[in-house]
Design an enzyme around this catalytic site. Structure first.
Site, PDB file in Angstrom:
ATOM      1  N   SER A  36       0.815  -1.216   0.000  1.00 33.33           N
ATOM      2  CA  SER A  36       0.000   0.000   0.000  1.00 33.33           C
ATOM      3  C   SER A  36       0.845   1.261   0.000  1.00 33.33           C
ATOM      4  O   SER A  36       0.385   2.318   0.377  1.00 33.33           O
ATOM      5  CB  SER A  36      -0.918   0.041   1.231  1.00 33.33           C
ATOM      6  OG  SER A  36      -1.525  -1.182   1.458  1.00 33.33           O
ATOM      7  N   VAL A 151      -2.689  -4.237   6.113  1.00 28.67           N
ATOM      8  CA  VAL A 151      -1.435  -4.221   5.369  1.00 28.67           C
ATOM      9  C   VAL A 151      -1.677  -3.807   3.920  1.00 28.67           C
ATOM     10  O   VAL A 151      -0.909  -3.030   3.349  1.00 28.67           O
ATOM     11  CB  VAL A 151      -0.750  -5.602   5.437  1.00 28.67           C
ATOM     12  CG1 VAL A 151       0.394  -5.702   4.427  1.00 28.67           C
ATOM     13  CG2 VAL A 151      -0.218  -5.867   6.841  1.00 28.67           C
ATOM     14  N   GLU A 152      -2.747  -4.307   3.340  1.00 26.97           N
ATOM     15  CA  GLU A 152      -2.993  -4.037   1.923  1.00 26.97           C
ATOM     16  C   GLU A 152      -3.322  -2.579   1.628  1.00 26.97           C
ATOM     17  O   GLU A 152      -2.743  -1.985   0.719  1.00 26.97           O
ATOM     18  CB  GLU A 152      -4.131  -4.933   1.415  1.00 26.97           C
ATOM     19  CG  GLU A 152      -3.791  -6.406   1.326  1.00 26.97           C
ATOM     20  CD  GLU A 152      -2.773  -6.711   0.244  1.00 26.97           C
ATOM     21  OE1 GLU A 152      -2.515  -5.850  -0.613  1.00 26.97           O
ATOM     22  OE2 GLU A 152      -2.222  -7.830   0.267  1.00 26.97           O
ATOM     23  N   THR A 153      -4.263  -2.003   2.370  1.00 29.89           N
ATOM     24  CA  THR A 153      -4.773  -0.676   1.971  1.00 29.89           C
ATOM     25  C   THR A 153      -5.027   0.274   3.139  1.00 29.89           C
ATOM     26  O   THR A 153      -5.676   1.309   2.954  1.00 29.89           O
ATOM     27  CB  THR A 153      -6.100  -0.814   1.184  1.00 29.89           C
ATOM     28  OG1 THR A 153      -7.080  -1.444   2.023  1.00 29.89           O
ATOM     29  CG2 THR A 153      -5.912  -1.625  -0.078  1.00 29.89           C
TER      30      THR A 153
END
Length: 366
Positions: A36, A151-153
């Protein structure tokens, strides 16, 4: 595939109609899958007209998916005629220059930090019912789902502003010269096809899909192929919307993990040390893939020493987390750890998901 895959965009009758539709403004940030972290420049700086239709390999690709999936060739030529080359994606997929060793602690510091932890607590509070339902239905702990989306976004804050068709087509036909170029080209060409199929199945303009520089979409950063295979309508509105429905994202993350081998109630990782007692044969266990293949006694025979008592009936793998010029951390990972690596094929990634989820849970309980 879920029969209700649709997005909150009106249904159009053909691809030729789809690609002439005006596009909504993209989100202001872009998210690298698993980090991200990337922020793109303006679209004008990143994109240029490439006339992909005139590229021989694009023409061959169109022939293939017309034959395989029954697309109209004229409509596909119209789509690729409007697709733009994005130089920024090429730069971002290039490997880091050699010389700097991997550093788990530095990587961890980017994700297990106050901003994400606080945002994770707020996310968990807001969607506690959906997380509890996902945990009950899929047997995936809420903290793991929370860790992945964080963690992703950063819980939807950073989902990407690249047009997915542009990014994927650029990578599918202009991937840089790297050792894994052939396999990556095959992967991205598959995702271009999945984008077109997703658009057709969902009744949307393929250019309406925005995401990371590598084509990952929505709160959980699913690739188009993963949306078609693993995304679920978890909020019950008869459509799947990973960009607009955090509840769909929660259910889809849980379903993805289960479909990639998550076992209810099994552990994740245990601390370990390594010794020369097994003549350093533990080194042969490093880099053996993303799978738990060894019995506990087999690990111990190579010089791997568990830091705590482990269940003897499970299989494990040895995980090394390099810390730059400092000593490497070693962990014994069970099956569920490796299920997380199917989301992003990295030990660092899986461990950061686990530790962020635990940190959010602990902060929320306090």
């Amino acid at each position: 595939m879920n029969s209700f895959i649709r997005f909150s965009i009106p249904f159009f009758l053909s691809l030729s109609a789809l690609v002439t539709t005006a596009h909504a403004d993209a989100a202001p940030l872009s998210g690298k899958p698993g980090t991200s972290a990337d922020r793109s420049s303006s679209r004008e700086e990143n994109e240029e007209f490439a006339n992909f239709v005139q590229w021989r390999e694009v023409g061959e690709f169109i022939d293939q998916i017309v034959a395989k999936h029954g697309f109209n060739r004229t409509e596909l030529e119209s789509v690729f005629g409007k697709t733009r080359y994005v130089e920024r994606t090429i730069q971002l997929v290039k490997p880091a220059p050699p010389g700097q060793p991997k550093n788990w602690r530095a990587y961890r510091g980017r994700f297990v930090e106050p901003v994400r932890i606080n945002a994770g607590v707020a996310f968990w509070d807001q969607y506690a019912d959906a997380l509890a339902r996902a945990e009950a239905e899929y047997k995936v702990p809420a903290e793991i789902i929370v860790g992945i989306i964080g963690v992703e976004t950063i819980y939807g804050r950073n989902t990407g502003n690249f047009r997915v068709m542009d990014a994927l087509t650029t990578l599918a036909f202009a991937y840089p010269d790297t050792p894994n170029r052939t396999s990556r080209i095959a992967f991205f060409r598959g995702e271009v096809a999945n984008t077109l199929l997703l658009a057709r199945e969902s009744g949307i303009d393929p250019f309406s899909l925005s995401g990371s520089y590598a084509g990952a979409i929505g709160w959980p950063q699913f690739m188009p192929g993963s949306i078609r295979q693993y995304a679920v309508d978890f909020d019950g509105d008869r459509k799947i919307d990973l960009s607009g429905s955090p509840v769909d994202a929660i259910g889809s993350v849980a379903n993805f993990l289960v479909r990639h081998g998550w076992k209810p109630g099994e552990p994740l990782v245990f601390p370990a040390t390594v010794t020369g007692d097994g003549a350093n044969r533990w080194q042969d266990l490093i880099g053996k893939g993303l799978v738990a293949d060894y019995r506990l006694d087999e690990l111990e025979a190579t010089g791997v020493v568990p830091g705590t008592e482990l269940p003897e009936h499970l299989l494990y793998g040895l995980v090394d987390l390099q810390n730059g010029f400092e000593p490497t951390e070693y962990w014994i990972a069970a099956n569920n750890f490796f299920s997380i690596t199917q989301y992003n094929r990295s030990y660092f990634y899986a461990m950061s998901v686990i530790e962020l989820g635990r940190a959010v849970k602990a902060s929320r309980e306090r």
